[in-house]
Design an enzyme around this catalytic site. Structure first.
Site, mmCIF file in Angstrom:
data_model
loop_
_atom_site.group_PDB
_atom_site.id
_atom_site.type_symbol
_atom_site.label_atom_id
_atom_site.label_comp_id
_atom_site.label_asym_id
_atom_site.label_seq_id
_atom_site.Cartn_x
_atom_site.Cartn_y
_atom_site.Cartn_z
ATOM 1 N N ASP A 182 37.384 42.884 36.511
ATOM 2 C CA ASP A 182 38.020 43.522 37.681
ATOM 3 C C ASP A 182 37.205 43.282 38.944
ATOM 4 O O ASP A 182 36.572 44.208 39.438
ATOM 5 C CB ASP A 182 38.146 45.031 37.366
ATOM 6 C CG ASP A 182 38.970 45.796 38.372
ATOM 7 O OD1 ASP A 182 39.614 45.161 39.209
ATOM 8 O OD2 ASP A 182 38.959 47.034 38.310
ATOM 9 N N GLU B 268 40.302 45.640 47.535
ATOM 10 C CA GLU B 268 41.472 45.948 46.704
ATOM 11 C C GLU B 268 41.389 47.370 46.182
ATOM 12 O O GLU B 268 42.371 48.106 46.123
ATOM 13 C CB GLU B 268 41.555 44.963 45.522
ATOM 14 C CG GLU B 268 42.839 45.089 44.691
ATOM 15 C CD GLU B 268 42.710 45.986 43.462
ATOM 16 O OE1 GLU B 268 43.719 46.259 42.826
ATOM 17 O OE2 GLU B 268 41.594 46.425 43.141
ATOM 18 N N GLU B 269 40.177 47.762 45.775
ATOM 19 C CA GLU B 269 39.993 49.076 45.144
ATOM 20 C C GLU B 269 40.085 50.213 46.176
ATOM 21 O O GLU B 269 39.716 50.037 47.336
ATOM 22 C CB GLU B 269 38.605 49.144 44.490
ATOM 23 C CG GLU B 269 38.347 48.068 43.443
ATOM 24 C CD GLU B 269 39.074 48.330 42.133
ATOM 25 O OE1 GLU B 269 39.875 49.280 42.051
ATOM 26 O OE2 GLU B 269 38.821 47.553 41.185
ATOM 27 N N ASP C 95 44.354 39.085 37.932
ATOM 28 C CA ASP C 95 43.608 40.343 37.939
ATOM 29 C C ASP C 95 43.350 40.806 36.504
ATOM 30 O O ASP C 95 44.164 40.556 35.606
ATOM 31 C CB ASP C 95 44.406 41.409 38.718
ATOM 32 C CG ASP C 95 43.522 42.544 39.234
ATOM 33 O OD1 ASP C 95 42.291 42.514 39.025
ATOM 34 O OD2 ASP C 95 44.065 43.484 39.862
ATOM 35 N N HIS D 251 37.996 50.171 34.649
ATOM 36 C CA HIS D 251 37.436 51.230 35.498
ATOM 37 C C HIS D 251 36.438 52.115 34.754
ATOM 38 O O HIS D 251 36.385 53.329 34.981
ATOM 39 C CB HIS D 251 38.542 52.067 36.160
ATOM 40 C CG HIS D 251 39.168 51.339 37.324
ATOM 41 N ND1 HIS D 251 40.088 51.909 38.167
ATOM 42 C CD2 HIS D 251 38.987 50.073 37.780
ATOM 43 C CE1 HIS D 251 40.444 51.023 39.098
ATOM 44 N NE2 HIS D 251 39.788 49.902 38.870
HETATM 45 ZN ZN LIG Z 1 39.987 47.957 39.655
#
Ligand SMILES: [Zn+2]
Length: 358
Positions: free
Chosen positions: A161, A200-201, A244, A326
């Site tokens: 990620d 992105e996060e 992704d 995550h």
């Molecule tokens: Zn992420």
């Protein structure tokens, strides 16, 4: 900051794959409806012919698993949250590696500051275009920022990620360098563009205002930048392929959009062909990556600002997400190297077929 495993802190729609149905359906439905309202043009039809076998073998011989891992992936495995020293260092690394290629890429940085729940933050995405004057572009994208974890706890390195997708793009550009150079020299009408997106996060809690910072800024900028008579840079994108959450074992990837389903099918055919030829490692027949059938849900990700502006999207993301998603366990040790290299092979053939590389 909220618990990372809670709905609030997670990537909203993306959680469809991980959360109890009841809790996610309402959220997902709203997003899916929003997406369906957007008219999108069809992507180009895939070419009728696949790569001749000798050509295919030569191409795959140019990929170097050790280079992908040691030269490209490992330098990315640091904390690289937006505005941090690790983030600048990684961005500089991406720029340097792209500029070092023979094909002569145009490398630009889309730098800006945006308000966030933590105050203003500086973001910068890397935009590499092989032949900026070519009328059309095949755009491959990934995000290079890592998710901000609470200080004092274990670091989050985001191997899947999205360090692996970034390393895949670098290795593909490097391995196909001679073919890409020839494609540029002969003035091919469709060129390759690589996006390494920042931000992105979510910095605090996933939502439309706190996520996709780099993608939102870049889509708007491309929409406002002319590219040829009456067209914008955004309209020059023939297809936007987003990678992704790749690198964990046994990914199941499905088609998300009807207007790019034929290109998804092409990825699936390439995977089957490479399997048949014995060119994929640790790849049992019953565990194909690119599978038919509906995805577990729509996934909110960097493609959304482009999708909303009518760009055809091919979203390459496994559902369900990797189990390490995550968590502090999203590390190099939990990657599955054969899967990473198999994916590099599938994508090398895909690019050669799409761009007519020779
Ligand atoms: Zn992420």
């Amino acid at each position: 900051m909220a618990d990372h495993s809670s709905v609030g802190a997670s990537r909203s729609l993306s959680s469809t794959a991980r959360l109890p149905r009841q809790r996610t359906e309402r959220r997902a439905e709203g997003r899916i409806q929003a997406l369906r309202r957007t008219p999108t043009k069809p992507a180009q039809a895939p070419p009728g012919r696949s790569l001749p076998e000798a050509h295919l073998r030569t191409l795959l011989g140019q990929l170097d698993p050790q280079r992908l891992w040691g030269k490209y992936l490992q330098p990315l495995l640091v904390e690289r949250t937006p505005g941090s020293p690790g983030n600048s260092k990684v961005r500089q690394f991406l720029e340097d590696e792209l500029r070092a290629l023979d094909a002569g890429w145009q490398v630009k940085v889309d730098a800006f500051s945006a308000p966030t729940p933590l105050g203003p933050v500086a973001f910068a995405s890397v935009v590499a275009t092989l032949s900026p004057e070519a009328p059309r572009r095949l755009t491959l994208a990934c995000h290079f920022d890592s998710k901000l974890f609470p200080p004092g706890g274990p670091p989050f390195l985001g191997a899947t990620d999205s360090a692996v997708p970034c390393a895949l793009l670098l290795e593909l550009a490097r391995a196909l360098d001679p073919q890409l150079r020839r494609s540029k020299d002969r003035g091919a009408p469709v060129t390759l563009q690589l996006l390494f997106l920042d931000g992105e996060e979510a910095l605090k809690e996933w939502g439309p205002e706190d996520s996709l910072y780099g993608a939102r800024h870049l889509a708007q900028r491309m929409e406002q930048t002319p590219h040829g008579p009456g067209l914008s840079e955004l309209q020059a994108i023939e297809m936007f392929v987003l990678l992704d959450l790749l690198g964990a074992p046994n990914p199941v990837i499905r088609s998300h959009f009807p207007n790019t389903a034929s290109w998804f099918q092409r990825l699936s055919s390439i995977e089957k062909r490479l399997h048949r030829l014995g060119l994929l490692a640790s790849h049992p027949r019953e565990l194909m990556y690119f599978q038919q059938g509906p995805p577990l849900g729509a996934v909110d990700d960097d493609h959304v600002p482009f999708l909303r502006r009518g760009v055809p999207i091919l979203h390459v993301i496994p559902t369900p997400f990797p189990v390490v998603w995550h968590t502090a366990a999203d590390t190099e040790a939990n990657l599955h190297a054969p899967t990473v290299h198999n994916l590099s092979r599938v994508f090398a053939v895909f690019l050669a077929e799409y761009l007519g590389l020779r």
